[in-house]
Design a protein around this motif. Structure first.
Motif, PDB file in Angstrom:
ATOM      1  N   GLY A   1       0.791  -1.217   0.000  1.00 28.90           N
ATOM      2  CA  GLY A   1       0.000   0.000   0.000  1.00 28.90           C
ATOM      3  C   GLY A   1       0.820   1.263   0.000  1.00 28.90           C
ATOM      4  N   PRO A   2       0.393   2.260   0.793  1.00 25.97           N
ATOM      5  CA  PRO A   2       0.935   3.608   0.688  1.00 25.97           C
ATOM      6  C   PRO A   2       2.257   3.764   1.428  1.00 25.97           C
ATOM      7  CG  PRO A   2      -0.681   3.532   2.427  1.00 25.97           C
ATOM      8  CD  PRO A   2      -0.670   2.157   1.792  1.00 25.97           C
ATOM      9  N   GLU A   3       2.765   5.011   1.408  1.00 17.82           N
ATOM     10  CA  GLU A   3       3.890   5.385   2.264  1.00 17.82           C
ATOM     11  C   GLU A   3       3.377   5.405   3.702  1.00 17.82           C
ATOM     12  OE1 GLU A   3       6.307   9.480   3.351  1.00 17.82           O
ATOM     13  OE2 GLU A   3       5.334   9.284   1.389  1.00 17.82           O
ATOM     14  N   VAL A   4       3.884   4.496   4.541  1.00 17.19           N
ATOM     15  CA  VAL A   4       3.328   4.351   5.883  1.00 17.19           C
ATOM     16  C   VAL A   4       4.440   4.266   6.918  1.00 17.19           C
ATOM     17  CG1 VAL A   4       3.124   1.843   5.582  1.00 17.19           C
ATOM     18  CG2 VAL A   4       1.796   2.973   7.366  1.00 17.19           C
ATOM     19  N   THR A   5       4.212   4.934   8.033  1.00 15.60           N
ATOM     20  CA  THR A   5       5.103   4.893   9.178  1.00 15.60           C
ATOM     21  C   THR A   5       4.331   4.335  10.362  1.00 15.60           C
ATOM     22  OG1 THR A   5       6.357   6.811   8.439  1.00 15.60           O
ATOM     23  CG2 THR A   5       6.464   6.296  10.773  1.00 15.60           C
ATOM     24  N   HIS A   6       4.958   3.428  11.073  1.00 11.23           N
ATOM     25  CA  HIS A   6       4.296   2.817  12.228  1.00 11.23           C
ATOM     26  C   HIS A   6       5.017   3.233  13.499  1.00 11.23           C
ATOM     27  CE1 HIS A   6       3.441  -1.028  14.740  1.00 11.23           C
ATOM     28  NE2 HIS A   6       2.569  -0.076  15.020  1.00 11.23           N
ATOM     29  N   THR A   7       4.268   3.684  14.479  1.00  8.89           N
ATOM     30  CA  THR A   7       4.807   4.063  15.777  1.00  8.89           C
ATOM     31  C   THR A   7       4.026   3.365  16.877  1.00  8.89           C
ATOM     32  OG1 THR A   7       5.473   6.243  14.964  1.00  8.89           O
ATOM     33  CG2 THR A   7       5.277   5.978  17.336  1.00  8.89           C
TER      34      THR A   7
ATOM     35  N   LYS B   1       1.116  16.086  15.849  1.00  9.86           N
ATOM     36  CA  LYS B   1       1.669  17.376  15.457  1.00  9.86           C
ATOM     37  C   LYS B   1       2.902  17.205  14.575  1.00  9.86           C
ATOM     38  CE  LYS B   1       0.177  20.547  19.109  1.00  9.86           C
ATOM     39  NZ  LYS B   1       0.659  21.483  20.152  1.00  9.86           N
ATOM     40  N   ASP B   2       3.776  16.286  14.949  1.00  9.88           N
ATOM     41  CA  ASP B   2       4.981  16.059  14.160  1.00  9.88           C
ATOM     42  C   ASP B   2       4.640  15.577  12.755  1.00  9.88           C
ATOM     43  OD1 ASP B   2       6.594  16.859  16.231  1.00  9.88           O
ATOM     44  OD2 ASP B   2       7.230  14.839  16.814  1.00  9.88           O
ATOM     45  N   PHE B   3       3.671  14.712  12.665  1.00  7.90           N
ATOM     46  CA  PHE B   3       3.280  14.197  11.345  1.00  7.90           C
ATOM     47  C   PHE B   3       2.690  15.304  10.482  1.00  7.90           C
ATOM     48  CE2 PHE B   3       0.244  11.725   8.616  1.00  7.90           C
ATOM     49  CZ  PHE B   3       1.213  11.033   7.890  1.00  7.90           C
ATOM     50  N   ILE B   4       1.869  16.138  11.068  1.00 10.40           N
ATOM     51  CA  ILE B   4       1.286  17.251  10.319  1.00 10.40           C
ATOM     52  C   ILE B   4       2.376  18.187   9.812  1.00 10.40           C
ATOM     53  CG2 ILE B   4      -0.169  19.310  10.531  1.00 10.40           C
ATOM     54  CD1 ILE B   4      -1.911  17.682  12.501  1.00 10.40           C
ATOM     55  N   ARG B   5       3.410  18.343  10.606  1.00 12.29           N
ATOM     56  CA  ARG B   5       4.511  19.227  10.216  1.00 12.29           C
ATOM     57  C   ARG B   5       5.500  18.558   9.258  1.00 12.29           C
ATOM     58  NH1 ARG B   5       5.264  20.959  16.479  1.00 12.29           N
ATOM     59  NH2 ARG B   5       3.633  22.555  16.559  1.00 12.29           N
ATOM     60  N   ASP B   6       5.170  17.361   8.819  1.00  9.45           N
ATOM     61  CA  ASP B   6       6.008  16.648   7.849  1.00  9.45           C
ATOM     62  C   ASP B   6       7.412  16.366   8.369  1.00  9.45           C
ATOM     63  OD1 ASP B   6       4.508  18.462   5.129  1.00  9.45           O
ATOM     64  OD2 ASP B   6       4.070  16.447   5.825  1.00  9.45           O
ATOM     65  N   VAL B   7       7.492  16.019   9.644  1.00 10.05           N
ATOM     66  CA  VAL B   7       8.770  15.588  10.201  1.00 10.05           C
ATOM     67  C   VAL B   7       9.137  14.246   9.595  1.00 10.05           C
ATOM     68  CG1 VAL B   7       9.903  14.835  12.346  1.00 10.05           C
ATOM     69  CG2 VAL B   7       8.432  16.850  12.338  1.00 10.05           C
ATOM     70  N   GLY B   8      10.415  14.030   9.309  1.00 12.52           N
ATOM     71  CA  GLY B   8      10.840  12.746   8.763  1.00 12.52           C
ATOM     72  C   GLY B   8      10.724  11.640   9.794  1.00 12.52           C
ATOM     73  N   TRP B   9      10.371  10.461   9.305  1.00 11.86           N
ATOM     74  CA  TRP B   9      10.177   9.303  10.184  1.00 11.86           C
ATOM     75  C   TRP B   9      10.934   8.111   9.635  1.00 11.86           C
ATOM     76  CZ3 TRP B   9       7.162   9.696  14.547  1.00 11.86           C
ATOM     77  CH2 TRP B   9       6.402  10.849  14.650  1.00 11.86           C
ATOM     78  N   SER B  10      11.354   7.255  10.551  1.00 11.13           N
ATOM     79  CA  SER B  10      11.836   5.945  10.127  1.00 11.13           C
ATOM     80  C   SER B  10      10.640   5.031   9.991  1.00 11.13           C
ATOM     81  CB  SER B  10      12.820   5.385  11.176  1.00 11.13           C
ATOM     82  OG  SER B  10      12.169   5.231  12.408  1.00 11.13           O
ATOM     83  N   ALA B  11      10.842   3.851   9.429  1.00  9.44           N
ATOM     84  CA  ALA B  11       9.720   2.949   9.185  1.00  9.44           C
ATOM     85  C   ALA B  11       9.138   2.401  10.475  1.00  9.44           C
ATOM     86  CB  ALA B  11      10.152   1.807   8.285  1.00  9.44           C
ATOM     87  N   TRP B  12       9.902   2.407  11.526  1.00 12.82           N
ATOM     88  CA  TRP B  12       9.412   1.837  12.791  1.00 12.82           C
ATOM     89  C   TRP B  12      10.070   2.607  13.931  1.00 12.82           C
ATOM     90  CZ3 TRP B  12       6.319  -2.620  13.577  1.00 12.82           C
ATOM     91  CH2 TRP B  12       6.195  -3.022  14.888  1.00 12.82           C
ATOM     92  N   ARG B  13       9.282   3.157  14.833  1.00 15.04           N
ATOM     93  CA  ARG B  13       9.851   3.903  15.937  1.00 15.04           C
ATOM     94  C   ARG B  13       9.037   3.621  17.174  1.00 15.04           C
ATOM     95  NH1 ARG B  13       9.779  10.441  16.741  1.00 15.04           N
ATOM     96  NH2 ARG B  13      10.811  10.483  18.766  1.00 15.04           N
ATOM     97  N   ALA B  14       9.667   3.188  18.257  1.00 17.71           N
ATOM     98  CA  ALA B  14       8.971   2.945  19.505  1.00 17.71           C
ATOM     99  C   ALA B  14       9.250   4.107  20.459  1.00 17.71           C
ATOM    100  CB  ALA B  14       9.426   1.629  20.137  1.00 17.71           C
ATOM    101  N   LEU B  15       8.222   4.587  21.088  1.00 13.38           N
ATOM    102  CA  LEU B  15       8.370   5.688  22.064  1.00 13.38           C
ATOM    103  C   LEU B  15       8.557   5.117  23.464  1.00 13.38           C
ATOM    104  CD1 LEU B  15       5.663   8.273  21.028  1.00 13.38           C
ATOM    105  CD2 LEU B  15       8.075   8.205  20.416  1.00 13.38           C
ATOM    106  N   ASP B  16       9.484   5.683  24.194  1.00  9.67           N
ATOM    107  CA  ASP B  16       9.656   5.295  25.577  1.00  9.67           C
ATOM    108  C   ASP B  16       8.633   6.001  26.453  1.00  9.67           C
ATOM    109  OD1 ASP B  16      11.857   3.724  24.945  1.00  9.67           O
ATOM    110  OD2 ASP B  16      13.233   5.440  25.061  1.00  9.67           O
TER     111      ASP B  16
END
Length: 274
Positions: free
Chosen positions: A231-237, A259-274
């Motif tokens: 499918g599309p360009e997708v980032t999973h958090t 907010k970060d996504f709306i501001r078009d911040v770059g993301w890796s394909a997988w990011r876990a938040l502490d």
């Protein structure tokens, strides 16, 4: 926020609208929720964005018992809300659970209306177990309504964040407090979500997608992995210490991601938040 009603056929859609800014954000609640549970998210966005938060059909202050509970009806409702209230702009469309499923279908069927898509604890749908809609409907039907007061509602529903959201939005009637939905409508609505896995719609998406799941969420890992692979360009958090209601369990982490996504911040394909 102001209340604006959008009429679509025989259904009235009650929407909370507020804020200003170059971007428009539309927030969709999940099954048995309402726009009011999305108010903390909206409050974090209104200084920079026009925010639109509808009560979906069958929920909240919108038409309580609509005749049509199909997935097409829900998605076309959202398209009508965007068309009438966004000022002609494509929007960032974010939805939780069934609201996310509705957002996915809206983006697939009305791609010109959606600039970015955010799925919060939401996937492509399909059978989660043959008796799931019935069990969920039976549970909603088991609520001993009307509740005489908020304390009685809390005794039954418990102290979870989603229970608090339900309790805060109970409707006061002459005989007590009532939920802003009917159990049979909820069962019918979720049955439509569970009927078909919408992989074709997922793979047709053109907008970039942020997929947010809770550490203790309900979206199965195989489904997540297939979504990431197709499918599309997708980032999973993944949001730590959160269940299915990430926006209520970890509101600050959720708002920061949005907010970060709306501001078009770059993301890796997988990011876990502490």
């Amino acid at each position: 926020m102001n209340t604006i009603e959008v009429q679509r056929g025989d259904v009235t859609l009650s929407c909370l609208v507020g804020g200003t800014g170059p971007d428009v954000v539309v927030l969709l609640h999940g099954l048995a929720g309402s726009a009011r549970e999305m108010l903390p998210t909206a409050a974090a966005l209104v200084d920079e964005h026009l925010v639109i938060v509808p009560d979906l059909r069958g929920h909240g202050r919108s038409t309580r018992r609509p005749a049509d509970l199909s997935r097409r009806a829900y998605a076309d409702d959202v398209a009508a809300v965007i068309g009438q209230l966004s000022g002609g702009q494509a929007v960032t469309l974010a939805g939780q659970s069934m609201g996310g499923h509705t957002a996915l279908l809206t983006a697939a069927w009305h791609p010109d209306l959606v600039r970015r898509l955010v799925l919060l604890e939401a996937g492509v749908g399909g059978p989660p177990g043959a008796d799931y809609p019935a069990r969920l409907g039976d549970w909603f039907a088991s609520w001993p309504v009307p509740f005489p007061d908020a304390a009685a509602a809390a005794d039954f529903l418990g102290g979870t964040p989603i229970a608090a959201a339900w309790i805060s939005d109970l409707e006061q009637r002459a005989d007590g407090l009532w939920p802003r939905f009917d159990a049979d409508i909820m069962r019918a609505a979720i049955t439509e979500v569970a009927a078909t896995a919408r992989w074709a719609e997922w793979e047709s998406l053109t907008a970039p997608v942020l997929l947010v799941t809770g550490e203790r969420g309900l979206i199965d890992e195989p489904e997540v992995q297939r979504m990431l692979a197709s499918g599309p360009e997708v980032t999973h958090t993944i949001v730590a210490d959160a269940g299915h209601d990430v926006h209520l369990d970890q509101p600050h982490a959720w708002v920061r991601l949005l907010k970060d996504f709306i501001r078009d911040v770059g993301w890796s394909a997988w990011r876990a938040l502490d």
